[in-house]
Write a protein that holds these residues in place. Structure first.
Motif, PDB file in Angstrom:
ATOM      1  N   GLY A   1     -28.373  38.520 -20.043  1.00 53.62           N
ATOM      2  CA  GLY A   1     -28.298  37.347 -20.566  1.00 53.62           C
ATOM      3  C   GLY A   1     -27.382  37.938 -22.173  1.00 53.62           C
ATOM      4  N   CYS A   2     -26.517  37.316 -22.715  1.00 55.24           N
ATOM      5  CA  CYS A   2     -26.102  37.572 -24.042  1.00 55.24           C
ATOM      6  C   CYS A   2     -27.333  38.086 -24.689  1.00 55.24           C
ATOM      7  CB  CYS A   2     -25.533  36.493 -25.017  1.00 55.24           C
ATOM      8  SG  CYS A   2     -24.556  36.446 -26.027  1.00 55.24           S
ATOM      9  N   ALA A   3     -26.979  39.186 -25.263  1.00 55.03           N
ATOM     10  CA  ALA A   3     -27.811  40.141 -26.437  1.00 55.03           C
ATOM     11  C   ALA A   3     -27.736  39.025 -27.910  1.00 55.03           C
ATOM     12  CB  ALA A   3     -27.356  41.536 -26.924  1.00 55.03           C
ATOM     13  N   LEU A   4     -26.570  38.379 -27.897  1.00 57.61           N
ATOM     14  CA  LEU A   4     -27.039  37.282 -29.151  1.00 57.61           C
ATOM     15  C   LEU A   4     -27.832  36.673 -29.312  1.00 57.61           C
ATOM     16  CD1 LEU A   4     -23.313  37.579 -30.637  1.00 57.61           C
ATOM     17  CD2 LEU A   4     -25.342  39.011 -31.702  1.00 57.61           C
ATOM     18  N   THR A   5     -28.265  35.757 -28.498  1.00 62.22           N
ATOM     19  CA  THR A   5     -29.525  34.981 -27.797  1.00 62.22           C
ATOM     20  C   THR A   5     -30.955  35.542 -28.121  1.00 62.22           C
ATOM     21  OG1 THR A   5     -29.409  35.035 -25.563  1.00 62.22           O
ATOM     22  CG2 THR A   5     -27.579  33.457 -26.616  1.00 62.22           C
ATOM     23  N   THR A   6     -30.435  37.010 -27.579  1.00 58.95           N
ATOM     24  CA  THR A   6     -32.537  37.080 -27.080  1.00 58.95           C
ATOM     25  C   THR A   6     -32.819  37.935 -28.734  1.00 58.95           C
ATOM     26  OG1 THR A   6     -31.422  39.165 -26.084  1.00 58.95           O
ATOM     27  CG2 THR A   6     -32.899  37.409 -24.874  1.00 58.95           C
ATOM     28  N   LEU A   7     -31.697  38.680 -29.282  1.00 61.34           N
ATOM     29  CA  LEU A   7     -31.724  40.336 -29.781  1.00 61.34           C
ATOM     30  C   LEU A   7     -31.347  39.812 -31.682  1.00 61.34           C
ATOM     31  CD1 LEU A   7     -31.194  43.458 -27.526  1.00 61.34           C
ATOM     32  CD2 LEU A   7     -33.554  42.432 -28.228  1.00 61.34           C
ATOM     33  N   GLY A   8     -30.481  38.698 -31.454  1.00 61.36           N
ATOM     34  CA  GLY A   8     -30.106  37.959 -32.589  1.00 61.36           C
ATOM     35  C   GLY A   8     -30.701  38.576 -33.604  1.00 61.36           C
ATOM     36  N   PRO A   9     -31.991  38.111 -33.724  1.00 57.81           N
ATOM     37  CA  PRO A   9     -32.531  38.342 -35.117  1.00 57.81           C
ATOM     38  C   PRO A   9     -33.026  39.629 -35.679  1.00 57.81           C
ATOM     39  CG  PRO A   9     -32.882  36.637 -34.141  1.00 57.81           C
ATOM     40  CD  PRO A   9     -32.729  36.343 -33.206  1.00 57.81           C
ATOM     41  N   GLU A  10     -33.349  40.164 -34.692  1.00 57.96           N
ATOM     42  CA  GLU A  10     -33.523  41.624 -34.946  1.00 57.96           C
ATOM     43  C   GLU A  10     -32.085  42.329 -34.690  1.00 57.96           C
ATOM     44  OE1 GLU A  10     -36.527  44.041 -32.247  1.00 57.96           O
ATOM     45  OE2 GLU A  10     -36.557  41.804 -30.901  1.00 57.96           O
ATOM     46  N   ILE A  11     -30.958  41.912 -34.406  1.00 56.70           N
ATOM     47  CA  ILE A  11     -29.816  42.701 -35.104  1.00 56.70           C
ATOM     48  C   ILE A  11     -29.735  42.379 -36.826  1.00 56.70           C
ATOM     49  CG2 ILE A  11     -27.559  42.952 -35.147  1.00 56.70           C
ATOM     50  CD1 ILE A  11     -28.211  42.544 -31.721  1.00 56.70           C
ATOM     51  N   ALA A  12     -30.059  41.531 -36.584  1.00 61.86           N
ATOM     52  CA  ALA A  12     -29.932  40.637 -37.857  1.00 61.86           C
ATOM     53  C   ALA A  12     -30.263  41.227 -39.114  1.00 61.86           C
ATOM     54  CB  ALA A  12     -30.341  39.405 -38.256  1.00 61.86           C
ATOM     55  N   ARG A  13     -31.822  41.995 -38.544  1.00 60.40           N
ATOM     56  CA  ARG A  13     -32.568  42.740 -39.730  1.00 60.40           C
ATOM     57  C   ARG A  13     -32.740  44.382 -39.129  1.00 60.40           C
ATOM     58  NH1 ARG A  13     -36.889  38.800 -37.838  1.00 60.40           N
ATOM     59  NH2 ARG A  13     -37.069  40.362 -35.901  1.00 60.40           N
ATOM     60  N   SER A  14     -31.538  44.716 -38.780  1.00 57.88           N
ATOM     61  CA  SER A  14     -31.453  45.851 -38.680  1.00 57.88           C
ATOM     62  C   SER A  14     -30.634  46.787 -39.274  1.00 57.88           C
ATOM     63  CB  SER A  14     -30.433  45.831 -37.284  1.00 57.88           C
ATOM     64  OG  SER A  14     -30.492  47.524 -36.652  1.00 57.88           O
ATOM     65  N   THR A  15     -30.065  47.540 -38.755  1.00 60.32           N
ATOM     66  CA  THR A  15     -29.525  48.287 -39.769  1.00 60.32           C
ATOM     67  C   THR A  15     -27.965  48.257 -40.258  1.00 60.32           C
ATOM     68  OG1 THR A  15     -28.147  50.455 -38.429  1.00 60.32           O
ATOM     69  CG2 THR A  15     -30.334  51.007 -39.245  1.00 60.32           C
ATOM     70  N   PRO A  16     -27.398  48.379 -41.296  1.00 62.87           N
ATOM     71  CA  PRO A  16     -25.603  48.277 -41.555  1.00 62.87           C
ATOM     72  C   PRO A  16     -24.546  48.708 -40.383  1.00 62.87           C
ATOM     73  CG  PRO A  16     -26.301  48.587 -43.531  1.00 62.87           C
ATOM     74  CD  PRO A  16     -27.792  48.809 -42.323  1.00 62.87           C
ATOM     75  N   GLN A  17     -25.329  50.072 -39.837  1.00 61.05           N
ATOM     76  CA  GLN A  17     -24.179  50.320 -39.134  1.00 61.05           C
ATOM     77  C   GLN A  17     -24.537  49.692 -37.644  1.00 61.05           C
ATOM     78  OE1 GLN A  17     -26.459  52.178 -40.677  1.00 61.05           O
ATOM     79  NE2 GLN A  17     -25.026  53.006 -42.551  1.00 61.05           N
ATOM     80  N   VAL A  18     -25.300  49.369 -37.384  1.00 62.60           N
ATOM     81  CA  VAL A  18     -25.557  48.145 -36.269  1.00 62.60           C
ATOM     82  C   VAL A  18     -24.511  47.113 -36.193  1.00 62.60           C
ATOM     83  CG1 VAL A  18     -27.132  46.834 -34.776  1.00 62.60           C
ATOM     84  CG2 VAL A  18     -27.613  49.028 -35.367  1.00 62.60           C
ATOM     85  N   ARG A  19     -25.188  46.267 -37.681  1.00 63.11           N
ATOM     86  CA  ARG A  19     -24.713  44.727 -37.609  1.00 63.11           C
ATOM     87  C   ARG A  19     -22.492  45.801 -37.627  1.00 63.11           C
ATOM     88  NH1 ARG A  19     -28.649  44.530 -40.925  1.00 63.11           N
ATOM     89  NH2 ARG A  19     -27.347  45.467 -42.448  1.00 63.11           N
ATOM     90  N   ALA A  20     -22.707  46.281 -38.054  1.00 63.54           N
ATOM     91  CA  ALA A  20     -20.645  46.841 -37.775  1.00 63.54           C
ATOM     92  C   ALA A  20     -20.681  46.656 -36.739  1.00 63.54           C
ATOM     93  CB  ALA A  20     -20.530  47.710 -38.765  1.00 63.54           C
ATOM     94  N   LYS A  21     -21.361  47.484 -36.007  1.00 60.70           N
ATOM     95  CA  LYS A  21     -20.375  47.661 -34.388  1.00 60.70           C
ATOM     96  C   LYS A  21     -20.645  46.355 -33.569  1.00 60.70           C
ATOM     97  CE  LYS A  21     -20.627  52.739 -33.167  1.00 60.70           C
ATOM     98  NZ  LYS A  21     -21.329  53.739 -32.849  1.00 60.70           N
ATOM     99  N   VAL A  22     -21.962  45.137 -33.970  1.00 63.14           N
ATOM    100  CA  VAL A  22     -21.265  44.142 -33.761  1.00 63.14           C
ATOM    101  C   VAL A  22     -19.872  43.379 -34.087  1.00 63.14           C
ATOM    102  CG1 VAL A  22     -22.924  41.985 -32.648  1.00 63.14           C
ATOM    103  CG2 VAL A  22     -24.158  44.113 -33.000  1.00 63.14           C
ATOM    104  N   GLU A  23     -20.573  43.314 -35.725  1.00 67.30           N
ATOM    105  CA  GLU A  23     -19.115  42.974 -36.322  1.00 67.30           C
ATOM    106  C   GLU A  23     -17.627  43.124 -35.433  1.00 67.30           C
ATOM    107  OE1 GLU A  23     -18.587  43.304 -40.577  1.00 67.30           O
ATOM    108  OE2 GLU A  23     -17.175  41.850 -39.841  1.00 67.30           O
ATOM    109  N   LYS A  24     -17.334  44.423 -35.056  1.00 67.62           N
ATOM    110  CA  LYS A  24     -16.612  44.559 -35.002  1.00 67.62           C
ATOM    111  C   LYS A  24     -15.960  44.596 -33.559  1.00 67.62           C
ATOM    112  CE  LYS A  24     -13.773  48.989 -33.930  1.00 67.62           C
ATOM    113  NZ  LYS A  24     -14.305  50.813 -33.726  1.00 67.62           N
ATOM    114  N   SER A  25     -16.942  44.368 -32.466  1.00 63.47           N
ATOM    115  CA  SER A  25     -16.888  43.523 -31.153  1.00 63.47           C
ATOM    116  C   SER A  25     -17.028  42.438 -31.289  1.00 63.47           C
ATOM    117  CB  SER A  25     -18.034  43.771 -30.799  1.00 63.47           C
ATOM    118  OG  SER A  25     -18.687  43.329 -28.988  1.00 63.47           O
TER     119      SER A  25
END
Lengths: 186, 186
Positions: free
Chosen positions: A103-127
């Motif tokens: 399924g959707c990664a935001l429902t499972t990895l959301g908190p881990e993405i939130a704690r990840s690097t700005p680069q990762v979050r920037a790509k998520v944001e763009k998407s």
DNA sequence: GTCTATAGCATGATAGAC
DNA sequence: GTCTATCATGCTATAGAC
């Protein structure tokens, strides 16, 4: 060399796809490199021929995850007019709740993405912005509705997964389906 | 004994409260027992005088977390008529997005709760149903609206935390605020 | 009840053989 | 590119001194 020219790329692809499912199911931090590698039939030592660190795999994994979501949710110009409605129905399904690995990664990895690097979050944001713009067009320019539907869907899946009884799970999903339908039309 | 009669209970309380914030900020699995204990000025070895395992702390932590959320969101019979509206505004705030350690556990520990034991999920479910019933009464018996507002709020915070730019964060929050206001009235 | 010390195991990452 | 072996460190949990 003993390996074909495309072998490395293929192995890398397999590793990313396999790890996507494993991370969404059991968490990324909680899963060791050995487990990720043995899932594709290799040993832990070979990991560092493909990624410099475990964090680099997470970045690659999230990137593919959002590419996949965009493909599924945004759809092309040839998508049917009820494309959004179809997405909402399949997103808010029992299958989605019971199969986080698919399924959707935001429902499972959301908190881990939130704690990840700005680069990762920037790509998520763009998407996510791309997603939201696409839906806004399909929703007569109502950008609030686009963000709102996305939030509604994500929240409903998170809630449905933290409850224990099948009854409550279905109640949450059913309510959320009616709410998005009302939002979608109204 | 060298310790007062209430000392153990006090230490346990401090540990739970401290661990709540740490887990919501950095993840529970990702944080070691030593770190949790040293946060309250003790060493790792003393942990097992209070809990039989790290998992037991998670259960206690989640239980207090949901008690706290219920107190904040459900409110008592003396709550003002605009209680729900006030809750929605403070939930969908920039402060909430920027301070996961002080916020709703579902937005940070949701996936970890989903992977936890049936006992933990059963308590979370009970609390969420209580919450939802309370809000349903305040929303003229519209139970879909109660579930829908909860999902909308949770999803919006998760989304706002995975993006990098402050602009997009605010855009998501603002849209979600307008959506819940419309839902709340309509 | 808390400490230090430690068992026993898993982790992320590296080195060198093939 | 993948293997095995290993380092250094982290982890959960236990044992015994105070």
């Amino acid at each position: 060399m003993r390996y074909s020219a495309t072998h490395k790329q293929e192995t890398r692809d397999k590793l990313i796809d396999s790890s996507r499912a494993i991370a969404k199911k059991g968490g990324f931090d909680s899963t060791g490199v050995d487990a990720l590698m043995s899932a594709i039939g290799l040993t832990g030592g070979a990991f560092y021929s493909h990624f410099g660190s475990k964090g680099e795999l997470f970045a690659a994994l999230v990137e593919r995850e959002i590419d996949n979501s965009n493909e599924m949710l945004a759809g092309g110009p040839d998508s049917p007019p009820d494309h959004v409605a179809k997405c909402l129905r399949s997103y808010l399904s029992t299958f989605h709740v019971l199969h986080p690995e698919a399924g959707c990664a935001l429902t499972t990895l959301g908190p881990e993405i939130a704690r990840s690097t700005p680069q990762v979050r920037a790509k998520v944001e763009k998407s996510m912005k791309k997603m939201q713009k696409n839906w806004t067009e399909r929703l007569d320019g109502d950008s609030d509705k686009a963000w709102g539907l996305l939030a509604q869907c994500i929240g409903a899946i998170v809630m449905a997964r933290v409850v224990e009884s099948e009854r409550t799970r279905q109640e949450i999903l059913a309510s959320s389906r009616r709410v998005v339908e009302k939002m979608h039309r109204g």
